[in-house]
Write a protein that holds these residues in place. Sequence first.
Motif, PDB file in Angstrom:
ATOM      1  N   ASN A 432       0.820  -1.216   0.000  1.00  0.00           N
ATOM      2  CA  ASN A 432       0.000   0.000   0.000  1.00  0.00           C
ATOM      3  C   ASN A 432       0.851   1.261   0.000  1.00  0.00           C
ATOM      4  N   LEU A 433       1.969   1.200   0.689  1.00  0.00           N
ATOM      5  CA  LEU A 433       2.841   2.369   0.746  1.00  0.00           C
ATOM      6  C   LEU A 433       3.559   2.568  -0.591  1.00  0.00           C
ATOM      7  N   LEU A 434       3.893   1.440  -1.224  1.00  0.00           N
ATOM      8  CA  LEU A 434       4.693   1.535  -2.450  1.00  0.00           C
ATOM      9  C   LEU A 434       3.822   1.664  -3.699  1.00  0.00           C
ATOM     10  N   GLU A 481      11.051  -0.128   2.297  1.00  0.00           N
ATOM     11  CA  GLU A 481      12.159   0.310   1.459  1.00  0.00           C
ATOM     12  C   GLU A 481      13.003  -0.875   0.995  1.00  0.00           C
ATOM     13  N   TYR A 489      13.238  -0.013  -7.824  1.00  0.00           N
ATOM     14  CA  TYR A 489      12.544   1.281  -7.878  1.00  0.00           C
ATOM     15  C   TYR A 489      11.981   1.507  -9.278  1.00  0.00           C
ATOM     16  N   ILE A 492       8.474  -0.088  -9.906  1.00  0.00           N
ATOM     17  CA  ILE A 492       7.295   0.453  -9.219  1.00  0.00           C
ATOM     18  C   ILE A 492       6.520   1.297 -10.235  1.00  0.00           C
ATOM     19  N   PRO A 493       5.194   1.131 -10.321  1.00  0.00           N
ATOM     20  CA  PRO A 493       4.445   1.869 -11.345  1.00  0.00           C
ATOM     21  C   PRO A 493       4.476   3.381 -11.106  1.00  0.00           C
ATOM     22  N   THR A 494       4.076   4.135 -12.129  1.00  0.00           N
ATOM     23  CA  THR A 494       3.957   5.585 -11.943  1.00  0.00           C
ATOM     24  C   THR A 494       2.481   5.953 -12.045  1.00  0.00           C
ATOM     25  N   THR A 495       1.974   6.583 -10.979  1.00  0.00           N
ATOM     26  CA  THR A 495       0.576   7.009 -10.953  1.00  0.00           C
ATOM     27  C   THR A 495       0.537   8.436 -10.446  1.00  0.00           C
ATOM     28  N   LEU A 496      -0.633   9.055 -10.519  1.00  0.00           N
ATOM     29  CA  LEU A 496      -0.789  10.367  -9.911  1.00  0.00           C
ATOM     30  C   LEU A 496      -1.715  10.227  -8.714  1.00  0.00           C
TER      31      LEU A 496
ATOM     32  N   ILE B 225      -1.738   7.742  -0.335  1.00  0.00           N
ATOM     33  CA  ILE B 225      -0.660   8.233  -1.203  1.00  0.00           C
ATOM     34  C   ILE B 225       0.440   7.167  -1.233  1.00  0.00           C
ATOM     35  N   THR B 226       0.934   6.868  -2.415  1.00  0.00           N
ATOM     36  CA  THR B 226       1.925   5.796  -2.557  1.00  0.00           C
ATOM     37  C   THR B 226       3.220   6.305  -3.186  1.00  0.00           C
ATOM     38  N   PHE B 227       4.223   5.450  -3.098  1.00  0.00           N
ATOM     39  CA  PHE B 227       5.501   5.751  -3.752  1.00  0.00           C
ATOM     40  C   PHE B 227       5.300   5.851  -5.261  1.00  0.00           C
ATOM     41  N   ALA B 228       4.339   5.085  -5.787  1.00  0.00           N
ATOM     42  CA  ALA B 228       4.040   5.164  -7.217  1.00  0.00           C
ATOM     43  C   ALA B 228       3.524   6.571  -7.563  1.00  0.00           C
ATOM     44  N   ASP B 229       2.741   7.167  -6.650  1.00  0.00           N
ATOM     45  CA  ASP B 229       2.257   8.544  -6.865  1.00  0.00           C
ATOM     46  C   ASP B 229       3.426   9.533  -6.901  1.00  0.00           C
ATOM     47  N   LYS B 231       6.461   8.843  -7.779  1.00  0.00           N
ATOM     48  CA  LYS B 231       7.154   8.669  -9.062  1.00  0.00           C
ATOM     49  C   LYS B 231       6.395   9.358 -10.195  1.00  0.00           C
ATOM     50  N   GLY B 232       5.091   9.142 -10.239  1.00  0.00           N
ATOM     51  CA  GLY B 232       4.281   9.716 -11.317  1.00  0.00           C
ATOM     52  C   GLY B 232       4.310  11.236 -11.305  1.00  0.00           C
ATOM     53  N   THR B 233       4.186  11.809 -10.089  1.00  0.00           N
ATOM     54  CA  THR B 233       4.147  13.268  -9.965  1.00  0.00           C
ATOM     55  C   THR B 233       5.469  13.890 -10.414  1.00  0.00           C
ATOM     56  N   GLU B 236       6.106  13.680 -14.119  1.00  0.00           N
ATOM     57  CA  GLU B 236       5.291  14.706 -14.784  1.00  0.00           C
ATOM     58  C   GLU B 236       5.986  16.075 -14.685  1.00  0.00           C
ATOM     59  N   PHE B 250      14.775   6.709 -10.683  1.00  0.00           N
ATOM     60  CA  PHE B 250      14.787   6.849  -9.226  1.00  0.00           C
ATOM     61  C   PHE B 250      15.794   5.870  -8.643  1.00  0.00           C
ATOM     62  N   PRO B 260      10.380   4.957   2.263  1.00  0.00           N
ATOM     63  CA  PRO B 260      11.624   4.887   1.507  1.00  0.00           C
ATOM     64  C   PRO B 260      12.009   6.254   0.927  1.00  0.00           C
ATOM     65  N   ALA B 262      14.536   8.405  -2.085  1.00  0.00           N
ATOM     66  CA  ALA B 262      15.117   8.227  -3.418  1.00  0.00           C
ATOM     67  C   ALA B 262      15.764   9.520  -3.885  1.00  0.00           C
ATOM     68  N   MET B 292       8.891   8.924   0.735  1.00  0.00           N
ATOM     69  CA  MET B 292       7.618   8.891   1.456  1.00  0.00           C
ATOM     70  C   MET B 292       7.856   9.468   2.845  1.00  0.00           C
ATOM     71  N   PHE B 311       4.147  12.062   0.426  1.00  0.00           N
ATOM     72  CA  PHE B 311       5.506  12.131  -0.080  1.00  0.00           C
ATOM     73  C   PHE B 311       6.023  13.544  -0.040  1.00  0.00           C
TER      74      PHE B 311
END
Lengths: 809, 344
Positions: A432-434, A481, A489, A492-496, B225-229, B231-233, B236, B250, B260, B262, B292, B311
């Motif tokens: 959930n965190l990642l 981590e 790293y 890990i997907p990229t989302t907004l 909110i995730t690490f993926a968010d 990365k995405g932000t 962008e 990253f 974590p 980065a 994060m 994050f």
Amino acid sequence: MNTALSWIKAYVPELECTDQEYCDAMTLSGTKVEGFERRDKNLEKIVVAEILSIEAHPDADKLIVCQVNIGTDTIQIVTGAHNVKVGDKVPVVLDGGKVAGGHDGGPLPEDGISIKAGKLRGVPSDGMMCSIEELGSDRNMYPEAPEEGIYILKEDAKPGEDAVALLGLHDTVFEYEITSNRVDCYSVLGIAREAAATFRKPFVPPVVKETGNGEDVHDYIKVEVKDPDLCPRYCARVCKNIKIGPSPEWMQRRLAASGIRPINNLVDITNYVMEEYGQPMHAFDLDTVAGHKIIVRRAKDGDEFQTLDGQMRKLDRDVLMICDAEKEIAIGGIMGGENSKITDHVQTVLFEAAIFNGPNIRKSAKRIGLRTDSSGKFEKGLEMHNAEDAINRACQLIEELGCGEVVSGMVDVAVPASDRKVLPFKPEKYNNLLGTKVTEAEMKEMFDRLEIETVRDEAGKTNLVIPYFRQDLNCDADIAEEVARFYGYDKIPTTLPAGEATAGKLSYDLRIRQKAEDIAEYCGFSQGMSYSFESPKVFDKLLLPADSELRQAVTISNPLGEDFSIMRTISLNGMLTSLATNYNRRNKNVRLYELGNIYLPKALPLTELPDERVQFTLGFYGEGDFYTMKGVIEEFFTSVGMKKKPVYDPKAGKPFLHPGRQALIQYEGTVLGYLGEVHPEVLDNYGIGARAYIAVLDMPNVIPFTTFDRKYEGIAKYPAVSRDISMVVPKEVLAGDIEALIEQRGGKLLESYQLFDIYEGAQIKQGFKSMAYSITFRAKDRTLEDNDVTAAMKKILHGLEQMGIELRQ
Amino acid sequence: MKSKLEQIRAKVVSQIMDCDSADKLNEIKVSILGKKGELTDLLKSMRDVQPEDRPKVGQMVNETRAEIEKLLDERKAKIEKVVREAKLKAEVIDVTLPASKSELGHRHPNSIALEEVERIFVGMGYDVVEGPEVEKDYYNFEALNIPADHPAKDEQDTFYVVNGIGAGEILLRTQTSGVQVHEMEKGKLPIRMIAPGRVFRSDEVDATHSPCFHQIEGLVIDRHITFADLKGTLAEFARALFGEETKVKFRPHHFPFTEPSAEMDVTCFKCGGKGCRFCKGSGWIEILGCGMVHPHVLEMSGIDPEEYTGFAFGVGLERIALLKYEIDDMRLLYENDIRFLRQF
């Protein structure tokens, strides 16, 4: 930290990858590689050659002609070196090969030096014998090399063999940037463990066996720790019958690759273990330790101590000392003493592997002014178990390398070590965190490689048991981590972020400041930036009186120098310095502005944070005058909705401004700032050779009067009526006074007024000036009649006369 | 009568045709059509004409008059055209002479870079906020998981301030991260903010160091909110700032207040990632640190880390300005030489 890849591979024997692959993979799993360098760079076609014969050169006294066997062939080499003899094995670079540097040991050329067969004074030479400098190293790292001349290889070297390999130079040195949380990675073993986990290869650390001759170390040494808070663990072991000599070649090579100079077996073992385990150790000559007793205690204020580099060091009560029954013998964790140092005649060695309090070491080293490799390691905060492993490893090496006889047992004075940390296994939380979907099985496999044990407790819950050396793993986020690092790293997907949309905005103050920037730039001013701190001498340069409040500044206790020692209380120094810089560089017509803070203490010494006030500072020299600057201020006011007329009070009292050309800027009774021409003495102080004008607005005072609201007021439909008046005015009456009167007496119909002529001189009597205003009246709802205007004008004229003003017809 | 008319007509036509100025043309007009003009006179002499002939003669006169007027108008238009053309010809200017402009001022490259960053994040719904530059130790270090004696405190070479007893340690902030804490303490969630500002570290001035520089801090706190968010932000952001083609990488790193953590690299905008002198051959340029928000940091600021995550990131403003505008010496940013500023 620098380490040869060969040393890492010693503990990860199955590791196979190119240098670049290693660099990329390690960096992506969190052990950042800053760079790497091949040690055999520019070493090409270099083989072992045996010297078969040496003859004098027919035409040159200083040259000799050698026949050498290169395995497949015998070739002739002419050399100027005189340290070779028949039968020596030497490194020879063949025709078409390359060496790294010149024989003088200067900086290595980027592309090395190409070697070609040729003639020396008429005698053909098919290659070149190499010195250690030509091979890209030096005598520090290869102490057996001769001071001058050709490097002589070992006798068992075989002609034709790769000489670079014999010297251990087919290796790559990696430079790592280790983050402060990974104390375990300031060691070869720590990095090797990460490398094994990264490449999914077995990690094979050295097997340390407890060695000993059957005697009891407690009969040799007693240890007492008086300040366990500064030294939570002190391990001591003893080795006797020490035989000082060179350490084996493999150890020398590994140390050299890490940039550590080989000295002798005892020193090298200590350094080797420090690199390998990250644990600094110290060796004392036991015969110099009075009473065969070690006491660990604080120094006393004012004590002095001679460290083994011969320097006298000033101590204080926060410095931890290692003492014997009579005297101080080392600064704990930083450096040993001259009085107990190891000499070549040492018989019995006392090894110390201790854990010292990191912050205390850091502060002590700073105060004493002595930062060593040892203190650098301790200050990161070493782990308790490491000391024991390291000291045992050192003793094992002493024995294995035939350096001495190890006395059994270890004196160990330690506060109880805490158990291994246990954290609940929460795979869902990590995901959930990642934002990932890593499976439990994948996670467990990663933990295995990291030596994190997964254990089921009685309630059936899975827990993670953290190895001692991972002091950085303390909470779920830390474990997440680890999952992220080894999942990758990059994977890990990229989302907004989901969640409710928010409308972003600048704060109101920032919007007003941007308006100030815009207006200043429209008016030709460019934006500068200057430092927030300056010298207290600034106050004198600005002619501020000794009792000026502005001299009360926030003072930096550890400034870079006097010039950066106080936080500015006035923004002018930066502006005038910048104008001076431009003036000195002959730049013409320079207009600058700055938006930056001043720092006004509410009390000194500070009891709370100072008042930080943004100042809008403008300055220029060249074209323009006082009124140019005034215009910029008013343009800004208009642009931020300040429609009322500012009041300019010439009694501004600013010592740094021209006494007759300065004004406070007031708006609805509040002082917003000041403007004026810079005082000529101040110009001199800054070396500005032209008239300069400045303005300063205190933004926190300006902002309450600003607004972005605008209301349409209609466009006048009926014609205006204008009347011109011409006056002879006593010199001391200000235009502002006249305008105030016009406004006050003009009535509702007054629309505007404008000064259209001002003159002082020949035709006007002494002490007077001539001024002419055009006054405009208008009604919103009708065309004005003459007598409407006449009434208002009468009032104005009457008032003007009362001010001692003569009206001219 | 008829011949008289014909005579006048012939004379006038030739006069008109010979005329080359508007004034003369007017004179001609007056001399023929004016109150005392020849044609007017001729019309006056109508009374001498037999009444039965009058309509015919009248018509003739009017026709002639119309013809002359027409000719006059045509000639007038022609003359005006010639005159205008002559005037235009005389008014040719040298368009390559220098422009006369009111010289505008120029914004500092730091500000230009900052405004770009602000525009990107405001567009993504972030507020731009500020915090104090002279700061309490608590906000700069302790609340960010950097307790007393933490090595990071030394790494950052902090300037301390002479302060009164009981005031606690006061310092010049070494990072804008403290603004995170101020924002979180306000207790309003979710948070999306960036905080640009000046920071201080005791580095001697040289081409790549300044004791006084700027950072932009970013913070997002919300549920889920995730690490993926993160990365995405930031991907962008990098594309918006450095161009659509920009890729990001990253790398794991460590900051005490994120976990974590980065560091983010972007593809070198000089060579596009192929490797050049600018990026030291790697194809990548390090641009910011992020991570994060550490649960302990959330907790200290009164946010429940079991419910909220977030994050944070920090960018060096000068680093962006130097890279983007290819400025090779940081000292230029604080000298305020007008020849430097005019280039932006």
